[in-house]
Design a protein around this motif. Structure first.
Motif, PDB file in Angstrom:
ATOM      1  N   VAL A  33      41.298  37.599  32.153  1.00  0.00           N
ATOM      2  CA  VAL A  33      41.922  38.213  30.414  1.00  0.00           C
ATOM      3  C   VAL A  33      43.205  38.494  30.256  1.00  0.00           C
ATOM      4  O   VAL A  33      44.255  38.314  29.929  1.00  0.00           O
ATOM      5  N   LEU A  34      42.637  40.359  31.199  1.00  0.00           N
ATOM      6  CA  LEU A  34      43.579  41.098  31.222  1.00  0.00           C
ATOM      7  C   LEU A  34      45.643  40.991  31.571  1.00  0.00           C
ATOM      8  O   LEU A  34      46.445  41.217  31.731  1.00  0.00           O
ATOM      9  N   LEU A  35      45.213  39.756  32.858  1.00  0.00           N
ATOM     10  CA  LEU A  35      45.736  39.597  34.412  1.00  0.00           C
ATOM     11  C   LEU A  35      46.631  38.735  34.113  1.00  0.00           C
ATOM     12  O   LEU A  35      47.357  38.494  34.845  1.00  0.00           O
ATOM     13  N   PRO A  51      41.753  32.546  39.097  1.00  0.00           N
ATOM     14  CA  PRO A  51      41.580  30.775  38.402  1.00  0.00           C
ATOM     15  C   PRO A  51      42.388  31.035  36.894  1.00  0.00           C
ATOM     16  O   PRO A  51      43.611  30.611  36.558  1.00  0.00           O
ATOM     17  N   LEU A  52      41.578  32.828  36.092  1.00  0.00           N
ATOM     18  CA  LEU A  52      42.363  32.119  35.012  1.00  0.00           C
ATOM     19  C   LEU A  52      44.011  32.120  34.330  1.00  0.00           C
ATOM     20  O   LEU A  52      44.583  31.848  34.188  1.00  0.00           O
ATOM     21  N   ARG A  53      44.335  32.803  35.640  1.00  0.00           N
ATOM     22  CA  ARG A  53      45.980  33.152  35.565  1.00  0.00           C
ATOM     23  C   ARG A  53      46.868  31.660  35.887  1.00  0.00           C
ATOM     24  O   ARG A  53      47.299  31.454  34.718  1.00  0.00           O
ATOM     25  N   TYR A  54      45.664  31.141  36.093  1.00  0.00           N
ATOM     26  CA  TYR A  54      46.445  29.510  36.600  1.00  0.00           C
ATOM     27  C   TYR A  54      46.482  28.330  35.307  1.00  0.00           C
ATOM     28  O   TYR A  54      46.930  27.952  34.608  1.00  0.00           O
ATOM     29  N   ALA A  55      45.305  28.796  34.873  1.00  0.00           N
ATOM     30  CA  ALA A  55      44.967  28.526  33.272  1.00  0.00           C
ATOM     31  C   ALA A  55      45.613  28.461  32.810  1.00  0.00           C
ATOM     32  O   ALA A  55      46.465  28.091  31.442  1.00  0.00           O
ATOM     33  N   ALA A  56      46.140  30.178  32.600  1.00  0.00           N
ATOM     34  CA  ALA A  56      47.145  30.489  31.314  1.00  0.00           C
ATOM     35  C   ALA A  56      48.736  29.789  31.395  1.00  0.00           C
ATOM     36  O   ALA A  56      49.590  29.284  30.423  1.00  0.00           O
ATOM     37  N   ILE A  74      40.710  29.612  28.317  1.00  0.00           N
ATOM     38  CA  ILE A  74      40.135  30.819  28.200  1.00  0.00           C
ATOM     39  C   ILE A  74      38.648  30.903  27.534  1.00  0.00           C
ATOM     40  O   ILE A  74      37.677  31.002  28.120  1.00  0.00           O
ATOM     41  N   PHE A  75      38.768  30.503  26.736  1.00  0.00           N
ATOM     42  CA  PHE A  75      37.543  29.748  25.946  1.00  0.00           C
ATOM     43  C   PHE A  75      36.713  28.947  26.676  1.00  0.00           C
ATOM     44  O   PHE A  75      35.050  29.622  26.346  1.00  0.00           O
ATOM     45  N   VAL A 109      33.862  39.467  35.694  1.00  0.00           N
ATOM     46  CA  VAL A 109      34.269  38.860  36.381  1.00  0.00           C
ATOM     47  C   VAL A 109      35.165  38.665  34.969  1.00  0.00           C
ATOM     48  O   VAL A 109      36.218  37.291  35.431  1.00  0.00           O
ATOM     49  N   VAL A 110      35.355  38.389  34.062  1.00  0.00           N
ATOM     50  CA  VAL A 110      35.851  37.559  32.893  1.00  0.00           C
ATOM     51  C   VAL A 110      36.806  38.396  32.411  1.00  0.00           C
ATOM     52  O   VAL A 110      38.347  38.168  32.639  1.00  0.00           O
ATOM     53  N   PHE A 111      36.542  39.742  31.842  1.00  0.00           N
ATOM     54  CA  PHE A 111      37.713  40.739  31.103  1.00  0.00           C
ATOM     55  C   PHE A 111      39.139  40.832  32.171  1.00  0.00           C
ATOM     56  O   PHE A 111      39.731  41.049  31.630  1.00  0.00           O
ATOM     57  N   PRO A 112      38.365  40.951  33.440  1.00  0.00           N
ATOM     58  CA  PRO A 112      40.231  41.780  33.500  1.00  0.00           C
ATOM     59  C   PRO A 112      40.817  40.321  34.622  1.00  0.00           C
ATOM     60  O   PRO A 112      42.021  40.628  33.988  1.00  0.00           O
TER      61      PRO A 112
END
Length: 245
Positions: free
Chosen positions: A173-175, A197-202, A59-60, A168-171
């Motif tokens: 990170v939350l989801l 896209p961050l969901r796939y990174a996580a 995420i960072f 763009v970023v906070f939602p």
């Protein structure tokens, strides 16, 4: 698109970053400091640190590259540099791919430092290899760079560019599953996270934490990240303006 012009753009951006020492220090070392803080917060629950710390390594890079890229591109427009560059044979895709390449190199260095601190002094434990973690980190950094290039087109000042971060970023990170498992979220929230896209990174980082070798799910997650990055880069090319009005 020209490879030589793309590489020239990447070299120019890296030179600018090298002269901005404060930004360079913040980008390279703040993630490691935050991971250190997290390690002390969960000093008695190393299992939680292993889970959250690993996800943050993905995420960072997205967050930092999003911020730096959006502000840097806006400065190019405000100063008139972008208008002068696009009056030369340099094409929009040369410029955007050059930015992505430059910040990918910076993100690789950031990821190496953060991973060295996490796996070394902080004692992060994962089943997968550090090389896979670095691959995911660089991939999300490129995605963050492409997203920053896209959103910068809708800002007129640096303050406006920074205001896109909560939207763009906070939602994401939350989801993404960092705070609460996606499987325990409502169906609507799970569907919303599927287009973030961050969901796939996580998810990819979770695979690294669970399995010693890259899995099919991990490769599919990386493919999804690459698809989002390519789509946002094309969107950035379509919305790129020579200057702020």
């Amino acid at each position: 698109m020209s490879i030589s012009r793309t590489l020239w753009t990447a070299a120019r951006v890296l030179t600018q970053i090298r002269h901005d020492r404060r930004t360079l220090l913040l980008v390279l070392f703040v993630p490691s400091l935050l991971l250190t803080l997290l390690r002390f917060i969960f000093v008695d629950r190393l299992d939680i640190f292993d889970q959250i710390g690993l996800m943050l390594l993905g995420i960072f890079p997205f967050t930092s590259m999003f911020l730096v890229t959006s502000v840097a591109m806006l400065r190019e427009r405000v100063s008139g540099t972008l208008e002068r560059l696009l009056s030369t044979p340099l094409q929009k895709l040369d410029l955007l791919f050059g930015y992505a390449l430059a910040f990918a190199a910076l993100a690789a260095l950031q990821a190496c430092i953060a991973a060295a601190v996490a796996y070394g002094p902080l004692g992060l434990r994962t089943q997968g290899k550090i090389a896979t973690v670095l691959l995911i980190g660089v991939s999300t950094a490129i995605l963050g760079c492409c997203t920053g290039l896209l959103t910068s087109a809708f800002a007129r000042t640096e303050f406006q560019a920074l205001q896109f971060m909560p939207a763009v970023v906070f939602p994401q990170v939350l989801l993404c599953g960092l705070i609460w498992p996606r499987a325990e979220m409502s169906t609507a929230l799970q569907l919303a996270s599927d287009v973030m896209p961050l969901r796939y990174a996580a998810d990819a980082m979770s695979e690294v934490g669970t399995f010693p070798l890259p899995t099919t799910t991990l490769w599919l997650d990386l493919l999804a990240i690459a698809g989002f990055a390519f789509a946002t880069l094309l969107g950035g090319a379509a919305t790129l303006r020579r200057k702020s009005e």
